[in-house]
Scaffold this motif. Structure first.
Motif, PDB file in Angstrom:
ATOM      1  N   ALA A 135      32.539  40.538  46.479  1.00  0.00           N
ATOM      2  CA  ALA A 135      33.893  41.176  46.795  1.00  0.00           C
ATOM      3  C   ALA A 135      34.634  41.512  45.944  1.00  0.00           C
ATOM      4  O   ALA A 135      34.925  40.865  45.078  1.00  0.00           O
ATOM      5  N   THR A 136      35.111  42.842  45.796  1.00  0.00           N
ATOM      6  CA  THR A 136      36.056  43.402  45.119  1.00  0.00           C
ATOM      7  C   THR A 136      37.405  43.678  45.601  1.00  0.00           C
ATOM      8  O   THR A 136      37.491  43.719  46.797  1.00  0.00           O
ATOM      9  N   GLY A 137      38.297  44.251  44.687  1.00  0.00           N
ATOM     10  CA  GLY A 137      39.543  44.966  45.265  1.00  0.00           C
ATOM     11  C   GLY A 137      40.143  44.016  46.485  1.00  0.00           C
ATOM     12  O   GLY A 137      40.299  43.010  46.290  1.00  0.00           O
ATOM     13  N   ILE A 138      40.747  45.013  47.494  1.00  0.00           N
ATOM     14  CA  ILE A 138      41.521  44.414  48.499  1.00  0.00           C
ATOM     15  C   ILE A 138      40.678  43.346  49.322  1.00  0.00           C
ATOM     16  O   ILE A 138      41.244  42.345  49.902  1.00  0.00           O
ATOM     17  N   PHE A 139      39.437  43.365  49.512  1.00  0.00           N
ATOM     18  CA  PHE A 139      38.357  42.546  50.028  1.00  0.00           C
ATOM     19  C   PHE A 139      38.443  41.157  49.594  1.00  0.00           C
ATOM     20  O   PHE A 139      38.522  40.039  50.168  1.00  0.00           O
ATOM     21  N   ALA A 140      38.397  41.174  48.059  1.00  0.00           N
ATOM     22  CA  ALA A 140      38.217  39.857  47.497  1.00  0.00           C
ATOM     23  C   ALA A 140      39.771  39.197  47.733  1.00  0.00           C
ATOM     24  O   ALA A 140      39.758  37.848  47.911  1.00  0.00           O
ATOM     25  N   ARG A 141      40.731  39.986  47.831  1.00  0.00           N
ATOM     26  CA  ARG A 141      42.171  39.385  47.817  1.00  0.00           C
ATOM     27  C   ARG A 141      42.293  38.856  49.064  1.00  0.00           C
ATOM     28  O   ARG A 141      42.775  37.531  49.346  1.00  0.00           O
ATOM     29  N   ILE A 142      42.110  39.434  50.170  1.00  0.00           N
ATOM     30  CA  ILE A 142      42.183  38.947  51.524  1.00  0.00           C
ATOM     31  C   ILE A 142      41.237  37.739  52.009  1.00  0.00           C
ATOM     32  O   ILE A 142      41.592  36.772  52.531  1.00  0.00           O
ATOM     33  N   LEU A 143      40.115  37.697  51.153  1.00  0.00           N
ATOM     34  CA  LEU A 143      39.041  36.859  51.315  1.00  0.00           C
ATOM     35  C   LEU A 143      39.479  35.344  50.771  1.00  0.00           C
ATOM     36  O   LEU A 143      39.713  34.363  51.429  1.00  0.00           O
ATOM     37  N   GLN A 144      40.221  35.737  49.597  1.00  0.00           N
ATOM     38  CA  GLN A 144      40.719  34.216  49.055  1.00  0.00           C
ATOM     39  C   GLN A 144      41.982  33.799  49.631  1.00  0.00           C
ATOM     40  O   GLN A 144      42.188  32.530  49.923  1.00  0.00           O
ATOM     41  N   HIS A 145      42.702  34.745  50.265  1.00  0.00           N
ATOM     42  CA  HIS A 145      43.853  34.127  50.845  1.00  0.00           C
ATOM     43  C   HIS A 145      43.736  33.709  52.168  1.00  0.00           C
ATOM     44  O   HIS A 145      44.172  32.574  52.691  1.00  0.00           O
ATOM     45  N   GLU A 146      42.779  34.180  53.131  1.00  0.00           N
ATOM     46  CA  GLU A 146      42.065  33.564  54.261  1.00  0.00           C
ATOM     47  C   GLU A 146      41.425  32.406  54.136  1.00  0.00           C
ATOM     48  O   GLU A 146      41.666  31.470  54.966  1.00  0.00           O
ATOM     49  N   ILE A 147      40.743  32.235  53.286  1.00  0.00           N
ATOM     50  CA  ILE A 147      39.892  30.921  52.987  1.00  0.00           C
ATOM     51  C   ILE A 147      41.036  29.740  52.505  1.00  0.00           C
ATOM     52  O   ILE A 147      40.945  28.731  53.118  1.00  0.00           O
TER      53      ILE A 147
END
Ligand code: ZN
Length: 172
Positions: A135-147
C-alpha cells in the motif's frame, strides 16, 4: 443502520484494544453494513469498528476518486467501500511522509502526522478471503491510521510537542 461515532481523545471506548475476528459470521457482515451506512453521512475516508463501539478488528476504507492516484493496491477501487478484517501491517517502508490527518472521533482537529510512506499488509475481506500486498499514498496512510484505532491509538498520539494554547502568549 447508521451508528453514532465515539469521540474524544480520553474516551475509554476509543482507548480499548479490539479483539481479532475468529470467523466472518452474520454478525460481522451486519457490522460491516453498519460501518458502510455510518461513514457516508459522516464524510470520512476510514472508519474502525471501535469508533462505533465495537471492539473487533475490522476497518473500512473508502478512497474518494479525487484522491485515487497511486494507492499501490489493485483491490483498492475509487469510491468503493473496502472492509478489512484482522488487518495487519507486515512491513513498514523506511521512508517517512508527512500528511495532514483528521479523524471522525476527533472532530475539528487536524494535524500533520509523520508515518512510513509505504507498508505491506495482510487482512481478510468481507467474504473471509485472504488479501494483502503493498500500500502506498493515501491508502497506506488510512490503513495505518485505522489499524491504530484497533490498538486504542488516536492520531494525536503521534503529534509531537502537543501543547494547549496559552492565551497570555503571542503565537506566530
Ligand atoms: Zn480516526
Amino acid at each position: 443502520m447508521i451508528r453514532s461515532i465515539e469521540t474524544g481523545t480520553n474516551n475509554e471506548i476509543l482507548r480499548t484494544k479490539s479483539e481479532p475476528v475468529a470467523k466472518v459470521t452474520r454478525e460481522i457482515r451486519k457490522l460491516a453494513r453498519d460501518m458502510k451506512a455510518t461513514i457516508g453521512p459522516a464524510g470520512g475516508m476510514g472508519l474502525a469498528a471501535p469508533q462505533i463501539g465495537e471492539h473487533v478488528r475490522m476497518i473500512l476504507i473508502t478512497i474518494p476518486g479525487e484522491y485515487y492516484d497511486d494507492t499501490g493496491f489493485e483491490g483498492c477501487q475509487p469510491d468503493k467501500h473496502m472492509i478489512l478484517i484482522n488487518p495487519e501491517i507486515t512491513r513498514f517502508g523506511a521512508d517517512q511522509c508527512s500528511f495532514e490527518e483528521g479523524c471522525l472521533s476527533l472532530p475539528d482537529y487536524f494535524a500533520d502526522v509523520v508515518r512510513p510512506c509505504e507498508v505491506e499488509f495482510t487482512a481478510l475481506d468481507e467474504k473471509g478471503n485472504e488479501i494483502g500486498g503493498e500500500a502506498t499514498g493515501i491508502f497506506a496512510r488510512i490503513l495505518q491510521h485505522e489499524i491504530d484505532h484497533l490498538d486504542g491509538i488516536l492520531f494525536d498520539d503521534h503529534v509531537l510537542n502537543k501543547r494547549k494554547k496559552d492565551p497570555s502568549k503571542i503565537y506566530i
